[in-house]
Design an enzyme around this catalytic site. Sequence first.
Site, PDB file in Angstrom:
ATOM      1  N   ASN A 174       0.808  -1.228   0.000  1.00 43.30           N
ATOM      2  CA  ASN A 174       0.000   0.000   0.000  1.00 43.30           C
ATOM      3  C   ASN A 174       0.845   1.284   0.000  1.00 43.30           C
ATOM      4  O   ASN A 174       0.414   2.314  -0.493  1.00 43.30           O
ATOM      5  CB  ASN A 174      -1.022  -0.007   1.144  1.00 43.30           C
ATOM      6  CG  ASN A 174      -0.389  -0.105   2.510  1.00 43.30           C
ATOM      7  OD1 ASN A 174       0.780  -0.456   2.639  1.00 43.30           O
ATOM      8  ND2 ASN A 174      -1.152   0.187   3.541  1.00 43.30           N
ATOM      9  N   PRO A 227      10.025  -7.158  -0.963  1.00 42.14           N
ATOM     10  CA  PRO A 227       8.870  -6.268  -1.119  1.00 42.14           C
ATOM     11  C   PRO A 227       7.617  -7.071  -1.498  1.00 42.14           C
ATOM     12  O   PRO A 227       7.720  -8.219  -1.937  1.00 42.14           O
ATOM     13  CB  PRO A 227       9.288  -5.357  -2.269  1.00 42.14           C
ATOM     14  CG  PRO A 227      10.264  -6.168  -3.068  1.00 42.14           C
ATOM     15  CD  PRO A 227      10.937  -7.117  -2.103  1.00 42.14           C
ATOM     16  N   GLU A 285       3.913  -4.572  12.435  1.00 45.66           N
ATOM     17  CA  GLU A 285       2.914  -3.517  12.262  1.00 45.66           C
ATOM     18  C   GLU A 285       1.783  -4.160  11.481  1.00 45.66           C
ATOM     19  O   GLU A 285       1.900  -4.364  10.277  1.00 45.66           O
ATOM     20  CB  GLU A 285       3.571  -2.329  11.534  1.00 45.66           C
ATOM     21  CG  GLU A 285       2.806  -1.055  11.706  1.00 45.66           C
ATOM     22  CD  GLU A 285       1.979  -0.738  10.495  1.00 45.66           C
ATOM     23  OE1 GLU A 285       0.801  -1.172  10.466  1.00 45.66           O
ATOM     24  OE2 GLU A 285       2.494  -0.081   9.580  1.00 45.66           O
ATOM     25  N   LEU A 286       0.697  -4.517  12.201  1.00 44.00           N
ATOM     26  CA  LEU A 286      -0.301  -5.434  11.642  1.00 44.00           C
ATOM     27  C   LEU A 286      -1.635  -4.741  11.382  1.00 44.00           C
ATOM     28  O   LEU A 286      -1.690  -3.525  11.286  1.00 44.00           O
ATOM     29  CB  LEU A 286      -0.441  -6.630  12.589  1.00 44.00           C
ATOM     30  CG  LEU A 286       0.885  -7.311  12.953  1.00 44.00           C
ATOM     31  CD1 LEU A 286       0.682  -8.430  13.948  1.00 44.00           C
ATOM     32  CD2 LEU A 286       1.608  -7.806  11.707  1.00 44.00           C
ATOM     33  N   CYS A 289      -3.479   0.984   6.846  1.00 45.41           N
ATOM     34  CA  CYS A 289      -3.788   0.293   8.109  1.00 45.41           C
ATOM     35  C   CYS A 289      -4.399   1.231   9.129  1.00 45.41           C
ATOM     36  O   CYS A 289      -4.989   0.782  10.101  1.00 45.41           O
ATOM     37  CB  CYS A 289      -2.513  -0.289   8.714  1.00 45.41           C
ATOM     38  SG  CYS A 289      -1.743  -1.466   7.644  1.00 45.41           S
ATOM     39  N   GLU A 312     -11.335  -5.334   8.654  1.00 42.47           N
ATOM     40  CA  GLU A 312     -10.834  -4.147   7.955  1.00 42.47           C
ATOM     41  C   GLU A 312     -11.301  -4.207   6.491  1.00 42.47           C
ATOM     42  O   GLU A 312     -11.021  -5.190   5.799  1.00 42.47           O
ATOM     43  CB  GLU A 312      -9.306  -4.240   8.007  1.00 42.47           C
ATOM     44  CG  GLU A 312      -8.578  -2.953   8.063  1.00 42.47           C
ATOM     45  CD  GLU A 312      -7.069  -3.165   8.238  1.00 42.47           C
ATOM     46  OE1 GLU A 312      -6.586  -4.331   8.276  1.00 42.47           O
ATOM     47  OE2 GLU A 312      -6.366  -2.166   8.312  1.00 42.47           O
TER      48      GLU A 312
HETATM   49  C1  SIN Z   1       0.130   1.659   6.822  1.00 36.83           C
HETATM   50  O1  SIN Z   1      -0.909   1.710   6.214  1.00 36.83           O
HETATM   51  O2  SIN Z   1       0.604   0.572   7.205  1.00 36.83           O
HETATM   52  C2  SIN Z   1       0.959   2.881   7.146  1.00 36.83           C
HETATM   53  C3  SIN Z   1       0.247   4.133   7.025  1.00 36.83           C
HETATM   54  C4  SIN Z   1       1.068   5.335   7.455  1.00 36.83           C
HETATM   55  O3  SIN Z   1       2.293   5.270   7.599  1.00 36.83           O
HETATM   56  O4  SIN Z   1       0.452   6.361   7.655  1.00 36.83           O
END
Ligand code: SIN
Length: 493
Positions: free
Chosen positions: A159, A183, A260-261, A294, A395
């Site tokens: 993303n 990646p 970071e989930l 996220c 989500e």
């Molecule tokens: C993410 O969607 O994992 C990160 C979003 C952000 O850094 O603002």
Amino acid sequence: MSLTLTRPELVRSHNFIAGLWRDALSGGRHPVSDPATGAEFANVPDSAAADAQAAADAAHAAFDSWRDRTARERAQFLKRWHAAIVANGEDLARIISREQGKPLAEARGEVAYGASYVEWFAEEAVRAYGDMIPALMPGKRMMAVKEPVGVVAAVTPWNFPLAMIARKIAPALAAGCTVVAKPAEDTPLTALALVRLAEEAGLPAGVLNIVTASRGQTPATVASWLADPRVRKITFTGSTPVGKYLARESADTLKKLSLELGGNAPFIVFDDADLDAAVTGLMAAKFRNGGQTCVCPNRVYVQSGIYDAFARKLVERVAALRVGPATRDDSQIGPMINARAVEKIERHVEDALAHGATVLTGGRRLSGDGLDGPNYYAPTVLGDANREMALFSEETFGPVAPLFKFDDDADVIREANDTPFGLAAYFYSTDVRRIWRVASRLESGVIGINEGAVSSEAAPFGGVKESGYGREGSRYGLDDYMHVKYLCQGGLA
Ligand code: SIN
């Protein structure tokens, strides 16, 4: 959609291992597809465990000499890399747009955002202080020093193809770690271009290695790092089930983890809020990257006294969003990343309607009128949302804002926290007592108070509960790549 660059050589089609651009050992390739149409426009190596192993060999071999450089030298490399990213920003933005589908203006913003982490950690590299500890006996000196953890494996999402990998690699290299990276299968080209710029900035061989792999080959590629005792840390941004898998599978070698989930962010508008500011904040937080972040609000709670007025103002703004190909100058929302993403959005909206929601705007795929494929979804506001709907607990990862009506502060806090996730939460209020009460009760790693744009290289980003652990960015971000060593010197009396 063409990809016209000032420097076409930034589009790489090989892995980068031990300072060399290489094919996968099997010779396999996997396609990179246009998000709007699903049509292949490039391809990259389809790596397997043996390629991942070669990358880990190179990172391990390079570790001692990289950690032995002074922090100043590592910082100077990061500054040169930062300058190269900024100088090639327009090309990078075009690559991001092409493979990820976000409009060019937003891709330019992502380049600046990603570059800011590289600059930040160049500055932090020279401030990895330890402590002198007052000795409790004569003749002793006690101190705590920080050291790099070793080889780091970074597994990154689609993303933010530039920002997410930059905010993992930059602190790792600043700390003195070496890196192997994979990646996302949908967006490998941005990461490869970034590595190319690192090479131009004077990256020593083996310090940063990258392998690309298809969805099918990714588990075997990453598994080889999970089993390798030389890889001392995994840093991952992505789904909670994958995060749990990484935690389980790295347990045998007890690796350090930053995860970071997933999120399920609540956005609460209290009846004393500045409604226009709240609508503006929600537009920024919810529709950034087409709702594919996220930290996007997934559930919008509006207090009953202002529900109708808020809904009216929001619908006006959302209905005016321009959906279009990433390359069109006036597009504000591009295609979703792939067909599966649009199918999930459709499933959530259909399920919400079946459970009593009403469509206030949007609620369908878009086609025609210059849209170049089937993966566009109309920015959507749903009224009358309730907790029976799938979008209450899952989500959506798309441009859908469901409005839940509430009356009572305690009830809304309970509802907001009624999720296994805890990445971001937002609320709008002008009552200072309520602000502190709600901020302390929300179970979330990041909280926006009268603010929808919370992300910054200077701030700690990360979650609580099943949204993971570890922090990216800020002065805390470097610690995730270091351990503390205690030194005790005696015989000084
Ligand atoms: C993410 O969607 O994992 C990160 C979003 C952000 O850094 O603002």
